[in-house]
Design a protein around this motif. Sequence first.
Motif, PDB file in Angstrom:
ATOM      1  N   ALA A 226     -16.363 -12.635  65.843  1.00 30.76           N
ATOM      2  CA  ALA A 226     -15.950 -11.432  65.246  1.00 30.76           C
ATOM      3  C   ALA A 226     -14.589 -11.781  64.086  1.00 30.76           C
ATOM      4  CB  ALA A 226     -14.419 -10.990  66.533  1.00 30.76           C
ATOM      5  N   LEU A 227     -13.495 -12.666  64.118  1.00 30.60           N
ATOM      6  CA  LEU A 227     -13.125 -13.688  63.786  1.00 30.60           C
ATOM      7  C   LEU A 227     -13.575 -13.728  62.312  1.00 30.60           C
ATOM      8  CD1 LEU A 227     -11.153 -15.850  65.935  1.00 30.60           C
ATOM      9  CD2 LEU A 227     -10.474 -14.014  64.845  1.00 30.60           C
ATOM     10  N   VAL A 228     -14.985 -14.880  62.147  1.00 26.91           N
ATOM     11  CA  VAL A 228     -15.486 -15.172  61.017  1.00 26.91           C
ATOM     12  C   VAL A 228     -15.842 -13.668  60.767  1.00 26.91           C
ATOM     13  CG1 VAL A 228     -17.891 -16.197  60.358  1.00 26.91           C
ATOM     14  CG2 VAL A 228     -16.263 -16.797  62.132  1.00 26.91           C
ATOM     15  N   GLU A 229     -16.226 -12.661  60.573  1.00 24.98           N
ATOM     16  CA  GLU A 229     -16.547 -11.618  60.506  1.00 24.98           C
ATOM     17  C   GLU A 229     -15.339 -10.756  59.556  1.00 24.98           C
ATOM     18  OE1 GLU A 229     -19.221  -7.544  61.483  1.00 24.98           O
ATOM     19  OE2 GLU A 229     -18.619  -8.750  62.559  1.00 24.98           O
ATOM     20  N   GLU A 230     -14.655 -11.286  60.210  1.00 22.35           N
ATOM     21  CA  GLU A 230     -12.861 -10.700  59.733  1.00 22.35           C
ATOM     22  C   GLU A 230     -12.977 -11.387  58.401  1.00 22.35           C
ATOM     23  OE1 GLU A 230      -9.463 -10.117  62.141  1.00 22.35           O
ATOM     24  OE2 GLU A 230     -10.864 -10.036  63.907  1.00 22.35           O
ATOM     25  N   GLY A 231     -12.949 -12.777  58.593  1.00 27.10           N
ATOM     26  CA  GLY A 231     -13.170 -13.984  57.559  1.00 27.10           C
ATOM     27  C   GLY A 231     -13.309 -13.539  56.318  1.00 27.10           C
TER      28      GLY A 231
END
Length: 257
Positions: A226-231
Amino acid sequence: MASHSALDFYDQLAEDYHLIYADWSLSVSRQGNALDALVRRYLDGAEPLEVLDCSCGIGTQAIGLAEHGHRIVGSDLSPVAAVRAAAEAQRRGLAVATLAADMRSLPFADASFDVVLSADNSLAHLLTEDDVRRAVGDMRRVVRDGGLLVLSARDYGDARQARRQSTVPQVTNSDAGQVVTFQLWHWHDDGVYDFDHVQLLPDGDAWQVRVRRATSRAWALEELAALVEEGGFGNVTWHGVEETHFFQPVLIARPVA
């Protein structure tokens, strides 16, 4: 919450890091083979690739990929580890440029690399979501459109809920005899744990004990995704060990233009 310095930990461990593997040279080749096959699959066999390993340690993955002809730059929080990585590459007749850098603030121009790699659960040393966002955001900045992000992480499974207290000892044969390596984990209430990295080295009829301490966070794989997608990445996919033949789950993601 106080935490133990990752910089101090890896500066202290750099000399003995290879001893966490049963056979480090073999691991370099195997991991390089697995990662090379994976990135070629996603990037249609393009070569050679410009690769940044932004948590290169002593060069385990960087050297393995360089053996396949890719042009590798390695950066690491630990300057001691980065220097050793370059020396190990040179000893094998490979050119791997290395430098000390924090993955949250990478000293490279925008869109410099085809692939950005961070392997061996390095993101676990980033203890907050904001720290992971900063690191992933800078990885997105330095990777080219059409490129690839490659991360590997420990699958903690139920270790966080069960508050696992130790890892399985690893026994390595050295010139002096068997070396035993394991970790002892001490949990906080928020998924963060301090750990003692313990090595028992043969010393005649006795053991020499070396203990280094650091702090990690037991990120769930779905939290990191999820954090990679946010990034700024899309098509975020975890690939299992049986599929990739890499020793940890590997996340692959493509930059979103």
